[in-house]
Design a protein around this motif. Structure first.
Motif, PDB file in Angstrom:
ATOM      1  N   ASN A  42       0.845  -1.193   0.000  1.00  0.00           N
ATOM      2  CA  ASN A  42       0.000   0.000   0.000  1.00  0.00           C
ATOM      3  C   ASN A  42       0.883   1.247   0.000  1.00  0.00           C
ATOM      4  O   ASN A  42       1.486   1.585   1.023  1.00  0.00           O
ATOM      5  CB  ASN A  42      -0.894  -0.010   1.235  1.00  0.00           C
ATOM      6  N   PRO A  43       0.988   1.984  -1.117  1.00  0.00           N
ATOM      7  CA  PRO A  43       1.928   3.120  -1.177  1.00  0.00           C
ATOM      8  C   PRO A  43       1.517   4.291  -0.287  1.00  0.00           C
ATOM      9  O   PRO A  43       2.352   5.121   0.066  1.00  0.00           O
ATOM     10  CB  PRO A  43       1.906   3.514  -2.658  1.00  0.00           C
ATOM     11  N   PHE A  44       0.235   4.365   0.071  1.00  0.00           N
ATOM     12  CA  PHE A  44      -0.211   5.488   0.888  1.00  0.00           C
ATOM     13  C   PHE A  44       0.203   5.334   2.351  1.00  0.00           C
ATOM     14  O   PHE A  44      -0.114   6.190   3.174  1.00  0.00           O
ATOM     15  CB  PHE A  44      -1.722   5.654   0.759  1.00  0.00           C
ATOM     16  N   HIS A  45       0.923   4.265   2.668  1.00  0.00           N
ATOM     17  CA  HIS A  45       1.580   4.177   3.966  1.00  0.00           C
ATOM     18  C   HIS A  45       2.507   5.388   4.157  1.00  0.00           C
ATOM     19  O   HIS A  45       2.705   5.867   5.284  1.00  0.00           O
ATOM     20  CB  HIS A  45       2.368   2.871   4.040  1.00  0.00           C
ATOM     21  N   LEU A  46       3.074   5.913   3.058  1.00  0.00           N
ATOM     22  CA  LEU A  46       3.928   7.092   3.145  1.00  0.00           C
ATOM     23  C   LEU A  46       3.152   8.304   3.650  1.00  0.00           C
ATOM     24  O   LEU A  46       3.688   9.139   4.386  1.00  0.00           O
ATOM     25  CB  LEU A  46       4.552   7.397   1.773  1.00  0.00           C
ATOM     26  N   HIS A  47       1.895   8.411   3.248  1.00  0.00           N
ATOM     27  CA  HIS A  47       1.058   9.517   3.714  1.00  0.00           C
ATOM     28  C   HIS A  47       0.848   9.411   5.224  1.00  0.00           C
ATOM     29  O   HIS A  47       0.839  10.429   5.938  1.00  0.00           O
ATOM     30  CB  HIS A  47      -0.278   9.491   2.986  1.00  0.00           C
ATOM     31  N   ARG A  48       0.680   8.192   5.720  1.00  0.00           N
ATOM     32  CA  ARG A  48       0.508   8.008   7.164  1.00  0.00           C
ATOM     33  C   ARG A  48       1.760   8.424   7.922  1.00  0.00           C
ATOM     34  O   ARG A  48       1.672   9.039   8.988  1.00  0.00           O
ATOM     35  CB  ARG A  48       0.164   6.545   7.471  1.00  0.00           C
ATOM     36  N   LEU A  49       2.937   8.108   7.380  1.00  0.00           N
ATOM     37  CA  LEU A  49       4.177   8.533   8.025  1.00  0.00           C
ATOM     38  C   LEU A  49       4.273  10.050   8.100  1.00  0.00           C
ATOM     39  O   LEU A  49       4.673  10.612   9.125  1.00  0.00           O
ATOM     40  CB  LEU A  49       5.380   7.958   7.276  1.00  0.00           C
ATOM     41  N   ALA A  50       3.903  10.732   7.009  1.00  0.00           N
ATOM     42  CA  ALA A  50       3.936  12.203   7.013  1.00  0.00           C
ATOM     43  C   ALA A  50       2.897  12.765   7.968  1.00  0.00           C
ATOM     44  O   ALA A  50       3.156  13.728   8.701  1.00  0.00           O
ATOM     45  CB  ALA A  50       3.704  12.727   5.597  1.00  0.00           C
ATOM     46  N   ARG A  51       1.715  12.137   7.987  1.00  0.00           N
ATOM     47  CA  ARG A  51       0.616  12.632   8.813  1.00  0.00           C
ATOM     48  C   ARG A  51       0.924  12.515  10.298  1.00  0.00           C
ATOM     49  O   ARG A  51       0.463  13.326  11.104  1.00  0.00           O
ATOM     50  CB  ARG A  51      -0.634  11.817   8.467  1.00  0.00           C
ATOM     51  N   THR A  52       1.714  11.518  10.664  1.00  0.00           N
ATOM     52  CA  THR A  52       2.034  11.298  12.067  1.00  0.00           C
ATOM     53  C   THR A  52       3.406  11.841  12.453  1.00  0.00           C
ATOM     54  O   THR A  52       3.905  11.559  13.547  1.00  0.00           O
ATOM     55  CB  THR A  52       1.984   9.791  12.386  1.00  0.00           C
ATOM     56  N   GLY A  53       4.020  12.615  11.535  1.00  0.00           N
ATOM     57  CA  GLY A  53       5.262  13.300  11.875  1.00  0.00           C
ATOM     58  C   GLY A  53       6.507  12.453  11.827  1.00  0.00           C
ATOM     59  O   GLY A  53       7.570  12.899  12.294  1.00  0.00           O
TER      60      GLY A  53
ATOM     61  N   LEU B  14       9.008  11.836   9.849  1.00  0.00           N
ATOM     62  CA  LEU B  14       9.603  12.319   8.602  1.00  0.00           C
ATOM     63  C   LEU B  14      10.860  11.542   8.230  1.00  0.00           C
ATOM     64  O   LEU B  14      11.155  11.376   7.040  1.00  0.00           O
ATOM     65  CB  LEU B  14       9.915  13.811   8.733  1.00  0.00           C
ATOM     66  N   ARG B  15      11.638  11.100   9.229  1.00  0.00           N
ATOM     67  CA  ARG B  15      12.829  10.320   8.903  1.00  0.00           C
ATOM     68  C   ARG B  15      12.428   8.995   8.243  1.00  0.00           C
ATOM     69  O   ARG B  15      12.995   8.588   7.231  1.00  0.00           O
ATOM     70  CB  ARG B  15      13.648  10.058  10.172  1.00  0.00           C
ATOM     71  N   GLY B  16      11.430   8.337   8.815  1.00  0.00           N
ATOM     72  CA  GLY B  16      10.946   7.098   8.208  1.00  0.00           C
ATOM     73  C   GLY B  16      10.379   7.338   6.826  1.00  0.00           C
ATOM     74  O   GLY B  16      10.552   6.521   5.909  1.00  0.00           O
ATOM     75  N   LEU B  17       9.698   8.484   6.656  1.00  0.00           N
ATOM     76  CA  LEU B  17       9.157   8.841   5.344  1.00  0.00           C
ATOM     77  C   LEU B  17      10.275   8.979   4.323  1.00  0.00           C
ATOM     78  O   LEU B  17      10.180   8.452   3.200  1.00  0.00           O
ATOM     79  CB  LEU B  17       8.367  10.139   5.450  1.00  0.00           C
ATOM     80  N   ALA B  18      11.344   9.677   4.690  1.00  0.00           N
ATOM     81  CA  ALA B  18      12.455   9.883   3.757  1.00  0.00           C
ATOM     82  C   ALA B  18      13.097   8.556   3.363  1.00  0.00           C
ATOM     83  O   ALA B  18      13.378   8.300   2.182  1.00  0.00           O
ATOM     84  CB  ALA B  18      13.483  10.815   4.386  1.00  0.00           C
ATOM     85  N   LEU B  19      13.308   7.677   4.355  1.00  0.00           N
ATOM     86  CA  LEU B  19      13.947   6.395   4.062  1.00  0.00           C
ATOM     87  C   LEU B  19      13.078   5.536   3.151  1.00  0.00           C
ATOM     88  O   LEU B  19      13.564   4.951   2.173  1.00  0.00           O
ATOM     89  CB  LEU B  19      14.232   5.655   5.375  1.00  0.00           C
ATOM     90  N   GLN B  20      11.780   5.473   3.455  1.00  0.00           N
ATOM     91  CA  GLN B  20      10.909   4.621   2.649  1.00  0.00           C
ATOM     92  C   GLN B  20      10.646   5.215   1.274  1.00  0.00           C
ATOM     93  O   GLN B  20      10.481   4.482   0.301  1.00  0.00           O
ATOM     94  CB  GLN B  20       9.601   4.363   3.398  1.00  0.00           C
TER      95      GLN B  20
ATOM     96  N   ARG C  59      11.020  12.727  -5.645  1.00  0.00           N
ATOM     97  CA  ARG C  59      10.047  13.821  -5.736  1.00  0.00           C
ATOM     98  C   ARG C  59       8.722  13.317  -6.284  1.00  0.00           C
ATOM     99  O   ARG C  59       7.648  13.690  -5.780  1.00  0.00           O
ATOM    100  CB  ARG C  59      10.604  14.933  -6.640  1.00  0.00           C
ATOM    101  N   ASP C  60       8.763  12.462  -7.295  1.00  0.00           N
ATOM    102  CA  ASP C  60       7.517  11.917  -7.852  1.00  0.00           C
ATOM    103  C   ASP C  60       6.784  11.054  -6.830  1.00  0.00           C
ATOM    104  O   ASP C  60       5.550  11.098  -6.733  1.00  0.00           O
ATOM    105  CB  ASP C  60       7.814  11.075  -9.102  1.00  0.00           C
ATOM    106  N   ILE C  61       7.535  10.258  -6.071  1.00  0.00           N
ATOM    107  CA  ILE C  61       6.921   9.403  -5.054  1.00  0.00           C
ATOM    108  C   ILE C  61       6.221  10.245  -3.998  1.00  0.00           C
ATOM    109  O   ILE C  61       5.062   9.989  -3.635  1.00  0.00           O
ATOM    110  CB  ILE C  61       7.985   8.499  -4.404  1.00  0.00           C
ATOM    111  N   VAL C  62       6.901  11.274  -3.494  1.00  0.00           N
ATOM    112  CA  VAL C  62       6.311  12.126  -2.459  1.00  0.00           C
ATOM    113  C   VAL C  62       5.106  12.881  -3.014  1.00  0.00           C
ATOM    114  O   VAL C  62       4.080  13.036  -2.339  1.00  0.00           O
ATOM    115  CB  VAL C  62       7.374  13.098  -1.905  1.00  0.00           C
TER     116      VAL C  62
END
Length: 573
Positions: free
Chosen positions: A319-330, A332-338, A351-354
């Motif tokens: 599920n790619p929107f797991h990245l949105h959950r990482l951003a939503r919950t702050g 950001l380090r995990g978001l950058a790595l994933q 940039r396209d992924i984000v």
């Protein structure tokens, strides 16, 4: 349909149930209808509709219930006036008046190809849709008492104790079990499986073959249905198809391969018929020629159900929107790595992924507006899934709520938690079955999709991202779940040839005819709704390769609507 076995009617002391499709198990349709009738028999009792592919009308002494299963493959409508329901049908067209069209519906339909089946509006004034998983309660005289629709169930995943440390091995075992159950529930007297040589359809067919030959099996024959392309880019799929069929027949030697020559088929063949005769505007009518050829072959072999691999891309993959959950919950380090891992695995930029999985779900309408401003000069440049297409007249859009429809559709697709909304949206995008429904009376069967089974969806919804995410290895859990059955060549392939060739060929062959049909359209709503010349320009741009999948979907939907309106005129006395 009753003569074809598509409708089951049962009665008991509690009441009478008429079920289109099947409840619980395809082979036990009578027993399933009785269980449904008994489950809702108590006064005030409205449990969650059970699993299956069905629409049903339950008539008791004190009330009448209309319902559909959560997957909502089979339609159901009712005509309402002054709070009273006067008729119920599986066809909106049979209930509606072609002179009284609901213009708000057309705005909602044109926001994207998921807008149609999950909203109550229909093209006809006073005709409403029973939604997936909804129960509509009526009095014995037809007075509307209420509509109950529960949110999609998130239950059915791994137990809480196992979910926290669920590795791919545990997840794979659970997915295999859920898929085996989903396939077994759908096996008929003669089951057809669409086999394309890809991971998804081959997995379903292999599980069907295993079910067919299992100990104590009561299932009948198996037909392996495929389309053959002798030239072009789709011809590269033939070696995979051959290997898939060989492996399936190793498990079930009596399985009958049926290879349909599709080398001459193109999208938009006989578009006036496929789009104009449908019950509702059918956004995917352009692809009907290919599926119709396969449907006819399955019908000729006496198949009573056809299983596909549709739905695996959004349901069985990470599920790619797991990245949105990482951003939503702050986080950001995990978001950058994933995000970097996603970019590396998909050969896309960070940039396209984000943008696609973090920014766009947060501000979908603003993101599309910026995209259109950044791509001037063409009709299709930057046109996304929700923004108003330039050929839809602004006055019509304002008068009939296009902006409100776009907001509602974007909230459905992404929601406040896009990683959860993905599964609801995928159910309507992955398997548009209007063609199957339109042909059911002629073919004698429906399509069914094991990957969109509620047990499978609930399982994948409950898995943590860590159990499914493997950079560069799409559908990793499915691959592990089927590792002992899949041929190595199919198990390891990560890229499948899309059907772009059929679309390009269709526009090249039929582009001028489509433009001519738009310019000659007689229905007054076409001119009221569309700037026809701008729509024709969009068709020419699509034929030249301008735009992307989102913008082409918008063209296809609009062309289907024009043809459908023309079909209303042709059917009028």
């Amino acid at each position: 349909m009753a003569e074809q076995g598509l409708v089951t009617t049962v009665s008991s002391e509690a009441g009478t149930a008429t079920v289109v499709g099947w409840v619980g198990s395809f082979r036990d349709r009578v027993a399933g209808a009785h269980r449904l009738l008994d489950a809702f028999a108590g006064a005030g009792v409205v449990p969650r509709p059970p699993n299956g592919d069905y629409a049903a009308v339950l008539v008791y002494r004190e009330r009448i219930l209309l319902m559909r299963d959560e997957s909502a493959r089979i339609p159901l409508f009712f005509r309402q006036s002054d709070g009273r329901v006067s008729a119920v049908s599986s066809s909106a067209r049979s209930l509606g008046d072609a002179e009284e069209l609901e213009r708000r519906y057309f705005c909602r339909y044109l926001t994207g190809n998921m807008a149609q089946p999950h909203t109550a509006l229909t093209p006809f004034t006073g005709v409403r849709r029973v939604l997936g998983g909804e129960v509509v309660e009526l009095s014995p005289t037809g007075r509307l008492h209420g509509r109950i629709r529960r949110p999609a169930s998130a239950s059915g995943g791994l137990p809480p104790a196992a979910a926290g440390d669920a590795g791919p091995g545990t997840a794979a075992k659970e997915l295999r079990r859920a898929l085996e159950n989903a396939v077994s529930r759908r096996m008929g007297t003669t089951t057809a499986c669409h086999v394309s040589g890809g991971l998804d359809s081959t997995s379903v067919a292999l599980l069907a073959a295993r079910t067919l030959t299992g100990e104590g099996s009561r299932h009948g024959g198996l037909v392996l249905l495929s389309g053959r392309f002798g030239s072009g880019e789709l011809a590269a799929e033939q070696p995979y198809l051959k290997e898939a069929i060989q492996e399936i027949r190793r498990h079930a030697p009596e399985a009958r391969p049926v290879i349909v020559d599709a080398g001459d088929v193109a999208d938009f063949d006989d578009f006036r018929h496929h789009a104009g005769d449908a019950d509702e505007p059918h956004a995917h009518a352009f692809r009907a020629p290919f599926w119709s050829r396969l449907h006819a072959a399955a019908s000729e072999r006496g198949c009573d159900i056809l299983l596909t691999g549709c739905g695996a891309d959004p349901i069985a993959d990470t599920n790619p929107f797991h990245l949105h959950r990482l951003a939503r919950t702050g986080r950001l380090r995990g978001l950058a790595l994933q995000a970097r891992a996603w970019a590396q695995g998909s050969e896309r930029g960070v940039r396209d992924i984000v943008h696609d999985y973090v920014l766009k779900p947060a501000l979908p309408l603003a993101a599309e507006r910026i995209g259109m401003l950044a791509s001037p000069g063409t009709v299709l440049g930057g046109l996304g899934a929700f923004s108003r297409p330039p050929w839809l007249r602004s006055g019509f859009a304002r008068a009939h709520g296009y902006r409100e429809a776009a907001i509602a559709e974007s909230r459905f697709v992404f929601g406040r938690a896009p990683e959860r909304s993905l599964y609801d949206a995928a159910n309507y995008l992955a398997a548009p079955d209007l063609l199957s429904w339109h042909r059911a009376r002629e073919d004698g069967y429906f399509l069914s999709h094991p990957f969109l089974d509620q047990e499978v969806i609930a399982l994948m919804r409950g898995l943590p991202a860590e159990a499914t995410f493997r950079p560069g290895r799409p559908k990793a859990v499915l691959r592990e779940a089927m590792a002992d059955l899949l041929p190595a060549r199919i198990h390891h392939r990560t890229v499948k040839t899309p059907f772009d060739q059929l679309y390009v060929r269709g526009l090249q062959v039929h582009g001028d005819d489509l433009i001519g049909l738009c310019r000659c359209a007689r229905h007054p709503l076409v001119q009221e709704m569309f700037d026809v010349e701008t729509l024709c320009r969009a068709v020419r741009e699509a034929r030249l390769g301008v735009g992307d999948a989102y913008s082409w979907d918008r063209v296809n939907s609009s062309l289907a609507l024009v043809m459908w309106l023309e079909g209303l005129l042709s059917a009028s006395p």
